[in-house]
Design a protein around this motif. Structure first.
Motif, mmCIF file in Angstrom:
data_model
loop_
_atom_site.group_PDB
_atom_site.id
_atom_site.type_symbol
_atom_site.label_atom_id
_atom_site.label_comp_id
_atom_site.label_asym_id
_atom_site.label_seq_id
_atom_site.Cartn_x
_atom_site.Cartn_y
_atom_site.Cartn_z
ATOM 1 N N THR A 1 0.822 -1.206 0.000
ATOM 2 C CA THR A 1 0.000 0.000 0.000
ATOM 3 C C THR A 1 0.856 1.254 0.000
ATOM 4 N N LYS A 2 2.049 1.170 0.585
ATOM 5 C CA LYS A 2 2.925 2.330 0.593
ATOM 6 C C LYS A 2 3.473 2.613 -0.798
ATOM 7 N N THR A 3 3.660 1.588 -1.598
ATOM 8 C CA THR A 3 4.234 1.798 -2.923
ATOM 9 C C THR A 3 3.211 2.292 -3.931
ATOM 10 N N THR A 4 1.943 2.140 -3.658
ATOM 11 C CA THR A 4 0.928 2.603 -4.596
ATOM 12 C C THR A 4 0.498 4.017 -4.223
ATOM 13 N N VAL A 5 1.271 4.981 -4.700
ATOM 14 C CA VAL A 5 0.994 6.385 -4.436
ATOM 15 C C VAL A 5 0.637 7.031 -5.765
ATOM 16 N N ASP A 6 -0.353 7.911 -5.743
ATOM 17 C CA ASP A 6 -0.776 8.628 -6.941
ATOM 18 C C ASP A 6 0.412 9.406 -7.512
ATOM 19 N N PRO A 7 0.671 9.253 -8.801
ATOM 20 C CA PRO A 7 1.817 9.942 -9.407
ATOM 21 C C PRO A 7 1.760 11.467 -9.273
ATOM 22 N N LYS A 8 0.574 12.034 -9.247
ATOM 23 C CA LYS A 8 0.445 13.493 -9.096
ATOM 24 C C LYS A 8 0.923 13.925 -7.702
ATOM 25 N N VAL A 9 0.589 13.107 -6.680
ATOM 26 C CA VAL A 9 1.031 13.415 -5.320
ATOM 27 C C VAL A 9 2.551 13.320 -5.249
ATOM 28 N N LEU A 10 3.123 12.301 -5.898
ATOM 29 C CA LEU A 10 4.579 12.157 -5.929
ATOM 30 C C LEU A 10 5.236 13.366 -6.601
ATOM 31 N N GLU A 11 4.662 13.802 -7.697
ATOM 32 C CA GLU A 11 5.222 14.948 -8.432
ATOM 33 C C GLU A 11 5.199 16.212 -7.581
ATOM 34 N N ILE A 12 4.076 16.470 -6.924
ATOM 35 C CA ILE A 12 3.958 17.659 -6.076
ATOM 36 C C ILE A 12 4.955 17.583 -4.929
ATOM 37 N N ALA A 13 5.062 16.392 -4.309
ATOM 38 C CA ALA A 13 5.985 16.229 -3.183
ATOM 39 C C ALA A 13 7.422 16.465 -3.629
ATOM 40 N N LEU B 1 8.203 20.095 -4.081
ATOM 41 C CA LEU B 1 8.352 20.804 -2.804
ATOM 42 C C LEU B 1 9.597 20.344 -2.039
ATOM 43 N N GLY B 2 10.338 19.390 -2.591
ATOM 44 C CA GLY B 2 11.562 18.923 -1.948
ATOM 45 C C GLY B 2 11.319 17.934 -0.822
ATOM 46 N N ILE B 3 10.245 17.211 -0.892
ATOM 47 C CA ILE B 3 9.889 16.231 0.141
ATOM 48 C C ILE B 3 10.454 14.869 -0.260
ATOM 49 N N ASP B 4 11.094 14.206 0.680
ATOM 50 C CA ASP B 4 11.613 12.856 0.440
ATOM 51 C C ASP B 4 10.430 11.892 0.400
ATOM 52 N N THR B 5 10.250 11.191 -0.714
ATOM 53 C CA THR B 5 9.071 10.334 -0.898
ATOM 54 C C THR B 5 9.345 8.861 -0.625
ATOM 55 N N ARG B 6 10.578 8.481 -0.371
ATOM 56 C CA ARG B 6 10.910 7.062 -0.198
ATOM 57 C C ARG B 6 10.243 6.471 1.045
ATOM 58 N N GLY B 7 9.510 5.361 0.839
ATOM 59 C CA GLY B 7 8.925 4.615 1.946
ATOM 60 C C GLY B 7 7.731 5.276 2.609
ATOM 61 N N LYS B 8 7.175 6.308 2.004
ATOM 62 C CA LYS B 8 6.035 7.000 2.610
ATOM 63 C C LYS B 8 4.760 6.651 1.870
ATOM 64 N N SER B 9 3.674 6.554 2.624
ATOM 65 C CA SER B 9 2.383 6.285 2.010
ATOM 66 C C SER B 9 1.823 7.570 1.423
ATOM 67 N N LEU C 1 2.408 11.528 2.586
ATOM 68 C CA LEU C 1 2.864 12.560 1.655
ATOM 69 C C LEU C 1 1.887 13.732 1.584
ATOM 70 N N VAL C 2 0.591 13.433 1.565
ATOM 71 C CA VAL C 2 -0.413 14.499 1.511
ATOM 72 C C VAL C 2 -0.330 15.365 2.762
ATOM 73 N N LYS C 3 -0.149 14.748 3.922
ATOM 74 C CA LYS C 3 -0.019 15.521 5.161
ATOM 75 C C LYS C 3 1.199 16.431 5.108
ATOM 76 N N GLU C 4 2.311 15.875 4.618
ATOM 77 C CA GLU C 4 3.530 16.676 4.546
ATOM 78 C C GLU C 4 3.403 17.793 3.515
ATOM 79 N N ILE C 5 2.735 17.526 2.392
ATOM 80 C CA ILE C 5 2.500 18.564 1.381
ATOM 81 C C ILE C 5 1.642 19.682 1.986
ATOM 82 N N ASN C 6 0.583 19.311 2.665
ATOM 83 C CA ASN C 6 -0.291 20.313 3.299
ATOM 84 C C ASN C 6 0.477 21.116 4.338
#
Length: 130
Positions: free
Chosen positions: A92-104, A107-115, A119-124
């Protein structure tokens, strides 16, 4: 007396116990006691076999990388369920919406291993603090 000398101590003790049982319960109760003892032994063996893991369960454990030696059926089931739950979390952690990954990533957010939720919480949080 000479015959007793050739009997080892364990056999002698068993003969004494059998004699005492015969005196206490009498010859008419001995078959009933033996039957009850046999039933108890059968129930014990059945209970011991129920706790042994089935071959299919052992095979599944081995496929998941779990060592089944010396473990009861319940212990093996618990470990298999835990391993499957861990694998499900990873999936479930590996299935992240590509748009969320792109936004993260923008913004310079490390996306490895995050659900996706993390990621949405960190983006917000990042967007609210700008």
């Amino acid at each position: 007396m000479g015959v007793i000398l050739f009997i080892d101590t364990q056999t002698l003790i068993l003969l004494i116990i059998a004699f005492v049982v015969l005196i206490i319960w009498g010859p008419s109760k001995i078959p009933q006691l033996a039957r009850s003892f046999g039933q108890a032994v059968r129930e014990f063996k059945r209970g011991a076999q129920e706790n042994e893991p089935e071959p299919e369960l052992i095979e599944i454990a081995k496929k998941l990388g779990i060592d089944p030696t010396g473990k009861s059926r319940d212990e093996l089931l618990t470990e298999i369920n835990n391993k499957l739950a861990q694998q499900k979390k990873v999936e479930t952690k590996t299935t992240v919406d590509p748009k969320v990954l792109e936004i993260a990533e923008r913004l310079g957010i490390d996306t490895r291993g995050k659900s996706e939720e993390e990621l949405v919480k960190e983006i917000n949080w990042r967007l609210s603090n700008k």
